[in-house]
Scaffold this motif. Structure first.
Motif, PDB file in Angstrom:
ATOM      1  N   SER A  37      -7.842  -5.095   6.120  1.00  0.00           N
ATOM      2  CA  SER A  37      -7.042  -4.760   4.949  1.00  0.00           C
ATOM      3  C   SER A  37      -7.920  -4.405   3.756  1.00  0.00           C
ATOM      4  O   SER A  37      -7.625  -3.453   3.021  1.00  0.00           O
ATOM      5  N   LEU A  38      -8.992  -5.161   3.556  1.00  0.00           N
ATOM      6  CA  LEU A  38      -9.887  -4.878   2.434  1.00  0.00           C
ATOM      7  C   LEU A  38     -10.544  -3.513   2.588  1.00  0.00           C
ATOM      8  O   LEU A  38     -10.629  -2.733   1.623  1.00  0.00           O
ATOM      9  N   ASN A  39     -11.033  -3.222   3.769  1.00  0.00           N
ATOM     10  CA  ASN A  39     -11.687  -1.929   3.987  1.00  0.00           C
ATOM     11  C   ASN A  39     -10.674  -0.786   3.984  1.00  0.00           C
ATOM     12  O   ASN A  39     -11.008   0.331   3.564  1.00  0.00           O
ATOM     13  N   LEU A  40      -9.451  -1.060   4.443  1.00  0.00           N
ATOM     14  CA  LEU A  40      -8.421  -0.031   4.406  1.00  0.00           C
ATOM     15  C   LEU A  40      -8.095   0.367   2.968  1.00  0.00           C
ATOM     16  O   LEU A  40      -7.917   1.554   2.662  1.00  0.00           O
ATOM     17  N   SER A  41      -8.046  -0.609   2.080  1.00  0.00           N
ATOM     18  CA  SER A  41      -7.727  -0.312   0.681  1.00  0.00           C
ATOM     19  C   SER A  41      -8.825   0.495   0.002  1.00  0.00           C
ATOM     20  O   SER A  41      -8.553   1.215  -0.966  1.00  0.00           O
ATOM     21  N   ARG A  42     -10.055   0.417   0.504  1.00  0.00           N
ATOM     22  CA  ARG A  42     -11.169   1.153  -0.116  1.00  0.00           C
ATOM     23  C   ARG A  42     -11.412   2.497   0.555  1.00  0.00           C
ATOM     24  O   ARG A  42     -12.228   3.289   0.078  1.00  0.00           O
ATOM     25  N   SER A  43     -10.717   2.770   1.649  1.00  0.00           N
ATOM     26  CA  SER A  43     -10.943   4.004   2.398  1.00  0.00           C
ATOM     27  C   SER A  43     -10.041   5.121   1.883  1.00  0.00           C
ATOM     28  O   SER A  43      -9.144   4.911   1.059  1.00  0.00           O
ATOM     29  N   GLY A  44     -10.276   6.319   2.415  1.00  0.00           N
ATOM     30  CA  GLY A  44      -9.430   7.441   2.053  1.00  0.00           C
ATOM     31  C   GLY A  44      -7.997   7.243   2.491  1.00  0.00           C
ATOM     32  O   GLY A  44      -7.063   7.681   1.812  1.00  0.00           O
ATOM     33  N   ILE A  45      -7.806   6.561   3.632  1.00  0.00           N
ATOM     34  CA  ILE A  45      -6.444   6.290   4.105  1.00  0.00           C
ATOM     35  C   ILE A  45      -5.711   5.391   3.122  1.00  0.00           C
ATOM     36  O   ILE A  45      -4.544   5.636   2.775  1.00  0.00           O
ATOM     37  N   GLY A  46      -6.393   4.346   2.658  1.00  0.00           N
ATOM     38  CA  GLY A  46      -5.768   3.444   1.704  1.00  0.00           C
ATOM     39  C   GLY A  46      -5.430   4.130   0.394  1.00  0.00           C
ATOM     40  O   GLY A  46      -4.357   3.897  -0.186  1.00  0.00           O
ATOM     41  N   TYR A 104       0.822  -1.209   0.000  1.00  0.00           N
ATOM     42  CA  TYR A 104       0.000   0.000   0.000  1.00  0.00           C
ATOM     43  C   TYR A 104       0.861   1.267   0.000  1.00  0.00           C
ATOM     44  O   TYR A 104       0.685   2.142  -0.849  1.00  0.00           O
ATOM     45  N   ALA A 105       1.783   1.382   0.966  1.00  0.00           N
ATOM     46  CA  ALA A 105       2.559   2.615   1.122  1.00  0.00           C
ATOM     47  C   ALA A 105       3.875   2.601   0.354  1.00  0.00           C
ATOM     48  O   ALA A 105       4.504   3.649   0.205  1.00  0.00           O
ATOM     49  N   LYS A 107       2.867  -8.460 -11.704  1.00  0.00           N
ATOM     50  CA  LYS A 107       1.883  -8.122 -10.684  1.00  0.00           C
ATOM     51  C   LYS A 107       1.413  -9.331  -9.882  1.00  0.00           C
ATOM     52  O   LYS A 107       0.542  -9.190  -9.023  1.00  0.00           O
ATOM     53  N   GLY A 108       1.955 -10.497 -10.165  1.00  0.00           N
ATOM     54  CA  GLY A 108       1.637 -11.670  -9.369  1.00  0.00           C
ATOM     55  C   GLY A 108       0.640 -12.600 -10.031  1.00  0.00           C
ATOM     56  O   GLY A 108       0.024 -12.282 -11.064  1.00  0.00           O
ATOM     57  N   LEU A 159       4.342 -12.776  -0.795  1.00  0.00           N
ATOM     58  CA  LEU A 159       3.653 -11.559  -1.228  1.00  0.00           C
ATOM     59  C   LEU A 159       3.870 -11.298  -2.715  1.00  0.00           C
ATOM     60  O   LEU A 159       2.923 -10.955  -3.439  1.00  0.00           O
ATOM     61  N   LEU A 160       5.090 -11.459  -3.195  1.00  0.00           N
ATOM     62  CA  LEU A 160       5.372 -11.226  -4.604  1.00  0.00           C
ATOM     63  C   LEU A 160       4.722 -12.283  -5.486  1.00  0.00           C
ATOM     64  O   LEU A 160       4.285 -11.990  -6.600  1.00  0.00           O
ATOM     65  N   PHE A 161       4.653 -13.506  -4.996  1.00  0.00           N
ATOM     66  CA  PHE A 161       4.023 -14.571  -5.770  1.00  0.00           C
ATOM     67  C   PHE A 161       2.535 -14.294  -5.968  1.00  0.00           C
ATOM     68  O   PHE A 161       2.012 -14.417  -7.077  1.00  0.00           O
ATOM     69  N   GLY A 162       1.846 -13.931  -4.894  1.00  0.00           N
ATOM     70  CA  GLY A 162       0.405 -13.702  -5.002  1.00  0.00           C
ATOM     71  C   GLY A 162       0.080 -12.397  -5.701  1.00  0.00           C
ATOM     72  O   GLY A 162      -0.832 -12.344  -6.542  1.00  0.00           O
ATOM     73  N   GLY A 163       0.788 -11.348  -5.370  1.00  0.00           N
ATOM     74  CA  GLY A 163       0.512 -10.054  -5.990  1.00  0.00           C
ATOM     75  C   GLY A 163       0.659  -8.934  -4.983  1.00  0.00           C
ATOM     76  O   GLY A 163      -0.074  -8.886  -3.984  1.00  0.00           O
ATOM     77  N   LEU A 164       1.588  -8.037  -5.231  1.00  0.00           N
ATOM     78  CA  LEU A 164       1.865  -6.945  -4.316  1.00  0.00           C
ATOM     79  C   LEU A 164       0.697  -5.961  -4.282  1.00  0.00           C
ATOM     80  O   LEU A 164       0.182  -5.548  -5.316  1.00  0.00           O
ATOM     81  N   GLY A 165       0.276  -5.592  -3.051  1.00  0.00           N
ATOM     82  CA  GLY A 165      -0.818  -4.640  -2.896  1.00  0.00           C
ATOM     83  C   GLY A 165      -2.200  -5.242  -3.010  1.00  0.00           C
ATOM     84  O   GLY A 165      -3.190  -4.511  -3.006  1.00  0.00           O
TER      85      GLY A 165
END
Length: 343
Positions: free
Chosen positions: A191-200, A67-68, A323-324, A266-272
């Motif tokens: 994590s799912l909700n964080l990615s959809r929020s303004g913070i994410g 994310y960051a 991208k994984g 993480l890299l295998f599945g997909g970063l982010g």
């Protein structure tokens, strides 16, 4: 968009489960992991428990790196802090849940402290600061002079402890399994909700171009530290669960190789990608267990080839789909959705 389904509001468009088929799949699949311990053996249940715990740690790494965009090489250190803090807290009789919360907070605090260099530097230099934490952690937890702080280099955790104080004691295979499963589901939803929020979205803006984000008025430094705090908390909780699950902690469990292993997942599945992190944990952990059994049957020292196999897998994945695997599966899904009408 599936035929016959239409969005009538922004809320439905931004929903966590937007399509009817997704909601049906959720209802059908959610009971499965809760029923698995009753049909599987103890060894498989223990393997799944460890996968859930590792998934929490990889999700924490995904917040910081995916994310960051901050490279962290202290995954083992954060988990060690969580494990040793949990062990110390359990001796006070606080219970498992308060101990895990304190462990997460302690790892979060240390993550923020070692994320402070991101105010002046970024990229490789931040990675070096976290690598320094890894070396400091290994020295600290093996130093007998610091035993009054960490409680001892090697520690045995209680096999049964209450969730809060002496209330609802947990111990044994199935209870720890359900605890790890619930913890993973909680952090998946976070994590799912964080990615959809303004913070994410702010995290992603910093990840893509921190200079452009600063021009738009985003406090880049504050958001980087916030990502360190969230990810560190999740990794610390994972370390505490890991120590309680195996009942024994040692610095040998939390070396730099643990960090590299989580990077592979993480890299295998997909970063982010949250589902990519879970996919990477599942595939890599199962493949690691399978390769260990196969190579052990061939020769006693053949297990040393396992890192070579994973190295080849990562090179192939990054060459074919950077991208994984989850992104590759998404392309296959889109192709099948349009086939045989390419337009």
């Amino acid at each position: 968009m599936p035929c016959g389904e239409y969005f009538t509001s922004y809320e439905s468009r931004m929903g966590l489960f937007r399509w009817r088929i997704q909601r049906i799949a959720l209802v059908a699949a959610l009971p499965i992991p809760f029923l698995l311990p009753f049909v599987l053996g103890g060894g498989t249940t223990s393997l799944l428990t460890q996968m859930y715990i590792i998934a929490v740690a990889v999700l924490g790494l995904n917040v910081i790196l995916g994310y960051a965009g901050e490279i962290v090489l202290a995954q083992g250190a954060f988990m060690a802090i969580g494990a040793y803090t949990t062990s110390r807290m359990l001796t006070t009789g606080a219970g498992l849940v308060p101990s895990l919360i304190v462990a997460g907070l302690m790892a979060s605090l240390v993550a923020v402290l070692f994320g402070l260099p991101s105010f002046r530097v970024k990229g490789f230099y931040v990675a070096i600061s976290t690598l320094a934490l890894q070396f400091i952690s290994e020295w600290f937890f093996t130093n007998d002079r610091a035993e009054f702080i960490h409680g001892g280099t090697q520690q045995t955790l209680p096999t049964e402890i209450g969730l809060v104080g002496d209330i609802a004691p947990v111990g044994g295979g199935q209870s720890v399994y359900f605890l790890a499963l619930v913890a993973m589901l909680v952090f998946v939803m976070l994590s799912l909700n964080l990615s959809r929020s303004g913070i994410g979205r702010t995290f992603r803006a910093v990840h893509e171009n921190d200079l452009a984000a600063a021009v738009l008025g985003i406090n880049v430094f504050k958001n980087k530290l916030f990502a360190f705090a969230i990810g560190g908390f999740m990794i610390g909780v994972s370390g505490g669960l890991f120590g309680f699950e195996i009942g024994f902690i040692s610095p040998d469990f939390f070396t730099l190789s643990l960090t590299l292993e989580h990077y592979v997942m993480l890299l295998f599945g997909g970063l982010g990608r949250v589902w990519g992190a879970l996919l990477g944990v599942g595939v890599v952990d199962l493949l690691n267990d399978f390769l260990r059994d196969v190579f052990s049957a061939v020769a006693s020292d053949a297990t040393a080839l396992i890192p070579v196999v994973f190295g080849v897998i990562i090179i192939v994945v990054l060459a074919v789909e950077p991208k994984g695997v989850l992104a590759a599966l998404g392309q296959v899904k889109e192709y099948l959705r349009k086939w045989p009408y390419a337009y």
